[in-house]
Design a protein around this motif. Structure first.
Motif, short mmCIF file in Angstrom:
data_model
loop_
_atom_site.label_atom_id
_atom_site.label_comp_id
_atom_site.label_asym_id
_atom_site.label_seq_id
_atom_site.Cartn_x
_atom_site.Cartn_y
_atom_site.Cartn_z
N LEU A 112 -3.47 15.07 -4.18
CA LEU A 112 -2.00 14.53 -3.96
C LEU A 112 -1.68 14.81 -2.75
O LEU A 112 -0.82 14.14 -1.96
N GLY A 113 -2.16 16.19 -1.96
CA GLY A 113 -1.58 16.38 -0.73
C GLY A 113 -2.08 15.41 0.42
O GLY A 113 -1.56 15.03 1.30
N LEU A 114 -3.21 14.83 0.25
CA LEU A 114 -3.81 13.82 1.00
C LEU A 114 -3.11 12.31 0.90
O LEU A 114 -2.59 11.79 1.83
N CYS A 115 -2.81 12.16 -0.44
CA CYS A 115 -1.84 10.87 -0.71
C CYS A 115 -0.47 11.12 0.14
O CYS A 115 0.01 10.20 0.65
N GLU A 116 0.05 12.43 0.02
CA GLU A 116 1.35 12.73 0.61
C GLU A 116 1.41 12.33 2.15
O GLU A 116 2.19 11.78 2.83
N LEU A 117 0.22 12.93 2.96
CA LEU A 117 0.08 12.84 4.13
C LEU A 117 -0.14 11.44 4.50
O LEU A 117 0.28 10.77 5.60
N THR A 118 -0.87 10.63 3.72
CA THR A 118 -1.33 9.22 3.96
C THR A 118 0.07 8.42 4.03
O THR A 118 0.54 7.55 4.78
N LEU A 119 0.98 8.75 3.02
CA LEU A 119 2.04 8.20 2.85
C LEU A 119 3.07 8.28 4.14
O LEU A 119 3.49 7.44 4.77
N LYS A 120 3.22 9.61 4.47
CA LYS A 120 3.93 9.77 5.89
C LYS A 120 3.40 9.03 6.88
O LYS A 120 4.20 8.65 7.91
N ALA B 90 0.83 -1.25 0.08
CA ALA B 90 -0.06 0.00 0.04
C ALA B 90 0.78 1.09 -0.07
O ALA B 90 0.50 2.27 -0.70
N ALA B 91 2.05 1.26 0.86
CA ALA B 91 2.62 2.55 1.00
C ALA B 91 3.70 2.57 -0.47
O ALA B 91 3.69 3.83 -1.12
N VAL B 92 3.96 1.78 -1.03
CA VAL B 92 4.81 1.65 -2.36
C VAL B 92 4.02 2.20 -3.35
O VAL B 92 4.30 2.75 -4.30
N ARG B 93 2.48 1.62 -3.34
CA ARG B 93 1.46 2.06 -4.31
C ARG B 93 1.51 3.96 -4.41
O ARG B 93 1.45 4.57 -5.01
N ILE B 94 1.51 4.20 -2.98
CA ILE B 94 1.14 5.67 -2.78
C ILE B 94 2.47 6.39 -3.45
O ILE B 94 2.34 7.27 -3.94
N GLN B 95 3.70 5.77 -3.22
CA GLN B 95 5.03 6.37 -3.66
C GLN B 95 4.92 6.63 -4.99
O GLN B 95 5.56 7.43 -5.37
N SER B 96 4.38 5.47 -5.74
CA SER B 96 4.66 5.47 -7.16
C SER B 96 3.59 6.42 -7.70
O SER B 96 3.98 7.27 -8.49
N LEU C 218 6.59 0.22 13.94
CA LEU C 218 6.54 -1.50 13.89
C LEU C 218 7.91 -2.17 13.75
O LEU C 218 8.05 -3.29 13.73
N GLY C 219 8.85 -1.19 13.23
CA GLY C 219 9.95 -1.69 12.84
C GLY C 219 10.33 -2.31 11.35
O GLY C 219 10.89 -3.16 10.98
N ILE C 220 9.10 -1.96 10.60
CA ILE C 220 8.84 -2.31 9.14
C ILE C 220 9.36 -1.29 8.08
O ILE C 220 9.03 -0.36 8.28
N GLU C 221 10.26 -1.63 7.47
CA GLU C 221 10.81 -0.77 6.45
C GLU C 221 9.98 -0.85 4.87
O GLU C 221 9.26 -1.97 4.74
N VAL C 222 9.89 0.28 4.33
CA VAL C 222 9.07 0.34 2.86
C VAL C 222 10.27 0.31 2.18
O VAL C 222 10.88 1.24 1.88
N PRO C 223 9.96 -0.57 1.02
CA PRO C 223 11.00 -0.61 -0.24
C PRO C 223 10.49 0.59 -0.92
O PRO C 223 9.49 1.05 -1.14
N ALA C 224 11.60 1.03 -1.80
CA ALA C 224 11.65 2.27 -2.65
C ALA C 224 10.49 1.75 -3.75
O ALA C 224 9.59 2.39 -4.01
N ARG C 225 10.43 0.50 -4.08
CA ARG C 225 9.51 0.08 -5.04
C ARG C 225 9.34 -1.34 -4.84
O ARG C 225 10.22 -1.93 -4.17
N MET C 226 8.26 -1.86 -5.53
CA MET C 226 7.93 -3.56 -5.32
C MET C 226 7.78 -3.86 -6.65
O MET C 226 7.25 -3.28 -7.65
#
Ligand code: ARG
Length: 587
Positions: A562-570, A475-481, A579-587
């Motif tokens: 896009l602003g809402l997307c950005e805040l959601t991603l952050k 989900a996070a990777v999708r917003i990043q993209s 939680l100690g979980i990293e988000v890859p730059a892409r998947m």
């Protein structure tokens, strides 16, 4: 910054006070019935009891006051006197806009000025880490991240098991094998070799053999006990051997925890408080806190009214050896002296509950804990599909690095199935698989309330859909993209607007981050962060499927979305980080 619920609470409390009612009853919380309202205040019912009045009449009065506040779009009374509240979209927009500008995203800073020692990890020297230590590590690490984010000054300590019988067992086994004779030579005065006579692999083979020998032969057990007591009494050769065990184990452990992204401030262990032991015992004797019992020195901790028998804490055994409880007590002395914490939190298997109860009672009885609250945050077991503690396919104890290899392999398989990362370099692909594998493991462990036992179902926890770590990463990777594409197309990001039902729900979820961080800290419950992250991802996904974003023709609206997307991603990345979980730059 405070959360919206906290802000509304202040408003309602003022209304209660103005009506001559106890203001603390005016708590506003997120509604349990989101279909009816965004928030609710249930205070009219207890207020009516106190004032011996009709709860609905009180609710009417409070509601009349709230209605004058432009924050509210709706103030309604339901049932016997519940007050249901909605805020205006403008109010949501301004709060979301402020959160987007806040680097801490509104994280509560209630821990400012407070210090905590968090004791977790707890692996044992010379023994491989197993899944029991995994839970302590994963939960403890999440708690250290959360406490820090909430403003606490946290010192984490791995508290290695390095002073007990297993040390004597290793020493006597090495003696039997004649592996390193100078360490056993009473006439040798040193210096001892700088290089360890044994490697980590050797220890992993020697320890089980030593333990088996002691089980089979009481004479060997006696020898191991004697070696333990001599080590603790300071026999030079044994101390030198011990140094080597500690050093080689630490290298291995650091590598394993490092690969999980888990770090400790202190690498102390049971042995590190050895210099404090004799003076502590002397003091406890002098003050008659400790007493003699059958040749041992004990502290009695039973109380009238105990439901379960509470045996005394044994400080020194009749052979002079100290035990797990003695080192834990001396460690409290050490921590109070060096950190003077407000809280010492032990993230350890629930099966050690009685041990901690004994230690805490002894510490309080002896007045050793300073201003520190002592608390055991226990956890249940991670079981295999058969409902029994997780084992290897061959039925052996599952070692942590085998488990990491297993989840990474599964993640790789899942990525292939989903057609993800097929054209990436082998290196990037391997790094993504590792991140996804670790997310599988950590999320599975954290998403259950810590005290409940759970079944580690690899097939379910590694899926890209449902409540899993990989789903949230995806989900996070999708917003990043989306944001990357927007940047490529030269689209600007603006202050979010809130107009549709989906935007409203997403905004409310974003704004409740401080609340979940507070309650997750209070209950020592990272599972609440997991629930939050999952709901956030779902709300985002509804928003995304109902609205045009990149394809929105209205420039201002596109920027706001896009602003809402950005805040959601952050926000999502922040919670995953807790939680100690990293988000890859892409998947
Ligand atoms: N080494 C212990 C074990 O493996 C856990 C240590 C927990 N911490 C403590 N202060 N007792 O069970």
């Amino acid at each position: 910054m405070t959360s919206l619920a906290v802000e509304l609470t202040a408003v309602a409390q003022a209304a209660f006070a103005a009506e001559g009612l106890s203001p603390e009853l005016g708590v506003v919380q997120i509604s349990d019935r989101p279909d009816l309202a965004q928030f609710q205040c249930n205070g009219a019912l207890p207020a009516a009891k106190q004032a011996k009045a009709n709860p609905r009449a009180i609710a009417e009065k409070i509601a009349a006051r709230l209605k004058t506040n432009p924050l509210f779009a709706k103030v309604e009374i339901a049932g016997p006197g519940f007050i249901n509240l909605d805020v205006t979209d403008a109010a949501l927009e301004s709060r979301v806009g402020a959160a987007a500008k806040d680097t801490r995203l509104g994280a509560p800073q209630a821990g400012t000025g407070k210090a905590a020692v968090i004791d977790f990890g707890g692996a044992n020297v010379a023994k491989p880490m197993h899944v029991g230590h995994l839970r302590s590590s994963v939960i403890g690490d999440s708690l250290q991240r959360l406490f820090r984010a909430n403003g606490w000054n946290v010192v984490s300590d791995v508290h290695l098991g390095d002073w007990g019988l297993q040390m004597g067992q290793l020493i006597s086994e090495i003696g039997h094998r004649g592996l390193a004779p100078i360490y056993f030579d009473p006439n040798f005065t040193g210096p001892y070799p700088g290089e360890s006579p044994v490697t980590m692999d050797d220890l992993e083979e020697i320890y089980p053999a030593a333990s088996a020998a002691c089980k089979a032969d009481p004479a060997r057990l006696e020898e191991a006990r004697k070696a333990t007591a001599e080590l603790q009494a300071g026999r030079h050769g044994y101390r030198a051997l011990w140094q080597h065990f500690f050093a080689v184990s630490r290298i291995g452990l650091e590598r394993e925890w490092g690969s999980l992204g888990i770090h400790f401030d202190l690498w102390k262990g049971e042995a590190s408080v050895e210099p404090l032991m004799a003076p502590m015992i002397e003091d406890l004797n002098a003050r008659h806190v400790a007493e003699e019992s059958e040749g041992a020195l004990v502290i009695r901790v039973a109380r009238n009214g105990d439901k379960k028998e509470m045996p005394p804490l044994i400080l020194v055994k009749s052979d002079g050896a100290v035990l797990y409880g003695s080192t834990d007590l001396a460690t409290i002395v050490d921590r109070v002296r060096s950190q003077n914490p407000d809280l010492i939190l032990y993230v350890v298997d629930q099966r050690q509950h009685q041990h901690f109860e004994q230690v805490f009672r002894a510490a309080r009885k002896a007045g050793l804990n300073g201003k520190a609250e002592l608390e055991h945050a226990g956890f249940g077991t991670m079981n295999g599909p058969d409902g029994k503690p997780f084992k290897t396919r061959e039925g052996g104890v599952m070692k942590l690095y085998d488990l990491i290899a297993m989840v990474t392999e599964e993640a790789d398989k899942r990525l292939t199935e989903a057609g993800l990362g097929a054209d990436y370099s082998a290196e990037e692909r391997a790094s993504i698989a590792k991140m996804v594998g670790i997310a599988t493991l950590k999320f599975a462990d954290l998403s259950n309330y810590r005290l409940t036992d759970y079944i580690f179902d690899l097939a379910r926890f590694s899926k890209f859909e449902g409540k899993t770590g990989p789903y949230l990463q995806y989900a996070a990777v999708r917003i990043q993209s989306i944001l990357r594409k927007a940047a490529e197309e030269g689209h600007k990001t603006g202050a979010p607007v809130v107009r549709s039902a989906e935007e409203r729900k997403l905004a409310l979820q974003l704004l409740s981050l401080p609340d979940v961080m507070t309650t997750a800290e209070e209950r020592r419950a990272p599972n609440m962060l997991c629930d939050y992250a999952f709901t956030l991802a779902q709300e985002f996904s509804r928003f995304y499927s109902e609205h045009h974003i990149l394809s929105e023709a209205d420039t201002a609206l596109r920027a706001a979305r896009l602003g809402l997307c950005e805040l959601t991603l952050k926000t999502l990345s922040k919670v995953l980080d807790l939680l100690g979980i990293e988000v890859p730059a892409r998947m």
